[in-house]
Design an enzyme around this catalytic site. Sequence first.
Site, PDB file in Angstrom:
ATOM      1  N   GLU A   1       0.858  -1.187   0.000  1.00  0.00           N
ATOM      2  CA  GLU A   1       0.000   0.000   0.000  1.00  0.00           C
ATOM      3  C   GLU A   1       0.893   1.235   0.000  1.00  0.00           C
ATOM      4  O   GLU A   1       1.829   1.332   0.793  1.00  0.00           O
ATOM      5  CB  GLU A   1      -0.880  -0.005   1.260  1.00  0.00           C
TER       6      GLU A   1
ATOM      7  N   ILE B   1       3.899  15.294  -4.100  1.00  0.00           N
ATOM      8  CA  ILE B   1       5.309  15.287  -4.506  1.00  0.00           C
ATOM      9  C   ILE B   1       6.067  14.164  -3.786  1.00  0.00           C
ATOM     10  O   ILE B   1       6.846  13.433  -4.378  1.00  0.00           O
ATOM     11  CB  ILE B   1       5.965  16.645  -4.189  1.00  0.00           C
ATOM     12  N   GLU B   2       5.800  14.010  -2.486  1.00  0.00           N
ATOM     13  CA  GLU B   2       6.551  13.028  -1.699  1.00  0.00           C
ATOM     14  C   GLU B   2       6.393  11.605  -2.219  1.00  0.00           C
ATOM     15  O   GLU B   2       7.261  10.762  -2.036  1.00  0.00           O
ATOM     16  CB  GLU B   2       6.085  13.023  -0.232  1.00  0.00           C
TER      17      GLU B   2
ATOM     18  N   LYS C   1     -20.048  11.835  -9.863  1.00  0.00           N
ATOM     19  CA  LYS C   1     -19.102  12.431 -10.814  1.00  0.00           C
ATOM     20  C   LYS C   1     -17.834  11.574 -10.968  1.00  0.00           C
ATOM     21  O   LYS C   1     -17.219  11.190  -9.965  1.00  0.00           O
ATOM     22  CB  LYS C   1     -18.702  13.839 -10.326  1.00  0.00           C
TER      23      LYS C   1
ATOM     24  N   LYS D   1     -15.161  12.608 -12.901  1.00  0.00           N
ATOM     25  CA  LYS D   1     -14.001  13.429 -13.321  1.00  0.00           C
ATOM     26  C   LYS D   1     -12.811  13.346 -12.359  1.00  0.00           C
ATOM     27  O   LYS D   1     -11.667  13.171 -12.810  1.00  0.00           O
ATOM     28  CB  LYS D   1     -14.442  14.881 -13.529  1.00  0.00           C
TER      29      LYS D   1
ATOM     30  N   THR E   1     -11.833  11.001 -10.530  1.00  0.00           N
ATOM     31  CA  THR E   1     -11.178   9.701 -10.728  1.00  0.00           C
ATOM     32  C   THR E   1     -10.407   9.698 -12.049  1.00  0.00           C
ATOM     33  O   THR E   1      -9.256   9.243 -12.112  1.00  0.00           O
ATOM     34  CB  THR E   1     -12.225   8.566 -10.710  1.00  0.00           C
TER      35      THR E   1
ATOM     36  N   CYS F   1      -0.589   0.175  29.976  1.00  0.00           N
ATOM     37  CA  CYS F   1       0.635   0.974  29.998  1.00  0.00           C
ATOM     38  C   CYS F   1       0.476   2.179  30.936  1.00  0.00           C
ATOM     39  O   CYS F   1       0.502   2.002  32.144  1.00  0.00           O
ATOM     40  CB  CYS F   1       1.026   1.365  28.584  1.00  0.00           C
TER      41      CYS F   1
ATOM     42  N   GLN G   1       0.211   2.617  35.144  1.00  0.00           N
ATOM     43  CA  GLN G   1       0.996   3.540  35.973  1.00  0.00           C
ATOM     44  C   GLN G   1       0.080   4.435  36.808  1.00  0.00           C
ATOM     45  O   GLN G   1       0.360   4.684  37.989  1.00  0.00           O
ATOM     46  CB  GLN G   1       1.943   4.353  35.074  1.00  0.00           C
TER      47      GLN G   1
ATOM     48  N   HIS H   1       1.040  -3.642  25.897  1.00  0.00           N
ATOM     49  CA  HIS H   1      -0.101  -3.260  25.065  1.00  0.00           C
ATOM     50  C   HIS H   1      -0.773  -4.490  24.456  1.00  0.00           C
ATOM     51  O   HIS H   1      -0.471  -4.860  23.311  1.00  0.00           O
ATOM     52  CB  HIS H   1       0.360  -2.325  23.942  1.00  0.00           C
TER      53      HIS H   1
ATOM     54  N   GLU I   1      -3.548  -4.694  23.233  1.00  0.00           N
ATOM     55  CA  GLU I   1      -4.419  -4.336  22.096  1.00  0.00           C
ATOM     56  C   GLU I   1      -3.786  -4.612  20.738  1.00  0.00           C
ATOM     57  O   GLU I   1      -4.463  -4.598  19.727  1.00  0.00           O
ATOM     58  CB  GLU I   1      -4.856  -2.863  22.199  1.00  0.00           C
TER      59      GLU I   1
HETATM   60  N1  GLN Z   1       4.454   7.454  29.333  1.00  0.00           N
HETATM   61  C1  GLN Z   1       4.574   6.156  29.917  1.00  0.00           C
HETATM   62  C2  GLN Z   1       5.954   5.558  29.714  1.00  0.00           C
HETATM   63  O1  GLN Z   1       6.685   6.009  28.881  1.00  0.00           O
HETATM   64  C3  GLN Z   1       3.528   5.213  29.354  1.00  0.00           C
HETATM   65  C4  GLN Z   1       3.749   4.875  27.927  1.00  0.00           C
HETATM   66  C5  GLN Z   1       2.535   4.297  27.259  1.00  0.00           C
HETATM   67  O2  GLN Z   1       1.445   4.370  27.797  1.00  0.00           O
HETATM   68  N2  GLN Z   1       2.699   3.755  26.072  1.00  0.00           N
HETATM   69  O3  GLN Z   1       6.306   4.620  30.376  1.00  0.00           O
END
Ligand code: GLN
Length: 532
Positions: free
Chosen positions: A140, A148-149, A187, A189, A191, A380, A384, A506, A508
């Site tokens: 992609e 330009i890039e 339209k 055009k 495309t 994360c 904290q 993370h 996610e």
């Molecule tokens: N700012 C925090 C750290 O650097 C948490 C980082 C984050 O949530 N991805 O540890």
Amino acid sequence: MKYIFVTGGVVSSLGKGLAAAALGTLLELRGLRVVFQKFDPYLNVDPGTMSPFQHGEVYVLNDGAETDLDLGHYERFTNCVLSRHNNLTSGQVYESVINRERRGDYLGKTVQVIPHVTDQIKARIRELSDESKYDVVITEVGGTTGDIEGLPFLEAIRQFILEVGPQNVVNIHVTLVPYIKAARELKTKPTQQSIAKLREIGLQPQVLMCRTEHALDAELRQKLSMFCNVAPEAVIEVRDVAHTIYEAPLMFHAEGLDALVCKLLGLQTPEPDLNNWRKFVERVVSPQKRVKIAVVGKYIDLQDAYKSIYESLTHAAASQDCGIDLKLIDAERLQDGVDGQLKDVAGVLIPGGFGDRGVEGKIKAARFARENKLPYLGLCLGMQVATIEFARNVCGIANANSTEFDQTSSDPVICLLDEQRDVTNKGASMRLGTWPTKIQHGSLAEKIYGSDEVLERHRHRYEFNMKYRDQMREKGFEISGTSPDGLLAELVELRDHPYFLACQYHPEFQSKPNKPHPLFKGFIQAALAHQG
Ligand code: GLN
């Protein structure tokens, strides 16, 4: 080896990444081994230093590469596991060309965009051309045709096609066919002009994917086909999905996209079995029940800032035949108190983040979840803030803070990782990528994961300060996951709470439609139990 190049025209935000990913789903279900590559024409070496306002989410790969969020789509829509080889920016291209020039690799020559920059880009496509691993590379190109890039990338693709032969390549152009109300007409055009730009560079798409708010009739398809020089059946209508992005593969299949692409590439493949995918979509579209989840963050107005988190919630909820009502709360609005804003939700999720803006609001949200036995998932920074909250309000450590927010804090319960002390550069310098976590026996986390060691992706500079471990444990704050050497806290939970889990990593980035991440799944189950 077969290659698919996906470019975009007229405007940005047409969903090119999603189109590439959804085509990948269909090709994989036809038995092909698919890999993706994203070209980003900006000069940053990677998006790691960009703000979510500029870039949306930074997606982290196993090897620690900080990449474009489209790589998240690719990994979620297929089984591919990507690495730093799969996201190429102009910054990386120029960096390597200039490094080579300094080394003397081009001694005697003038270093130029053509051939040196384009050679470098082609080399990166070739790097993925491993027939023992993949059948198809989908590349992609970020940005919009005419930028330009983007030109060196398009030029490199033109040369590449010449080298591998046009029979091995399909060019797909994702474009906009706008509806003009006054004329009551779609339209073509813009495309046409976008295709003209591509042809100027020497690229002729074989497939047009037309984003449109209205159906394309036969006449319009004919017109697009004729002016853009593509077969009429290669004019693919792409309407907005009705409910969820996961409908995209089903829509494209109905339009014949996967069969067409395979035909153009000369690939004999069976029809894809879309049953599991369809079932997942049905669960997302018409779930039996609903649950309301608050996400307390800094960038809740930006659709893309927490993309993987929203997707992970969707996957987890679908696995429980449940729909999500998201309540997005700006953390800064909680600074003065939670004030009833979390009363109507069944769970609180606090995502990652950097800098002190909104932090006190997040701490208040974590406190509300702890005190009201509301399911909590902290990711994360979300871990904290939960740590700071518990230290302050349960352990009585009034000045507890992170040195990220208060460098002079007398009680830094969160502090800079040792390995970060001498780091001065901001790019790609955090603790990044996949690291193992050892899970404590008998913990909630062990039950949720069903395992005592997990691999998760990281992106942080700060960590739990182990000096406070015993003091906090006594009061019910358990470190239920650590690095294998036991030195870094990876996962925390509260003993006296139905579901209060927070991790330094993370999760996610590892959730998929039919494979929700255990921490998200457990969170939704707990939220459903909470709402009763
Ligand atoms: N700012 C925090 C750290 O650097 C948490 C980082 C984050 O949530 N991805 O540890």
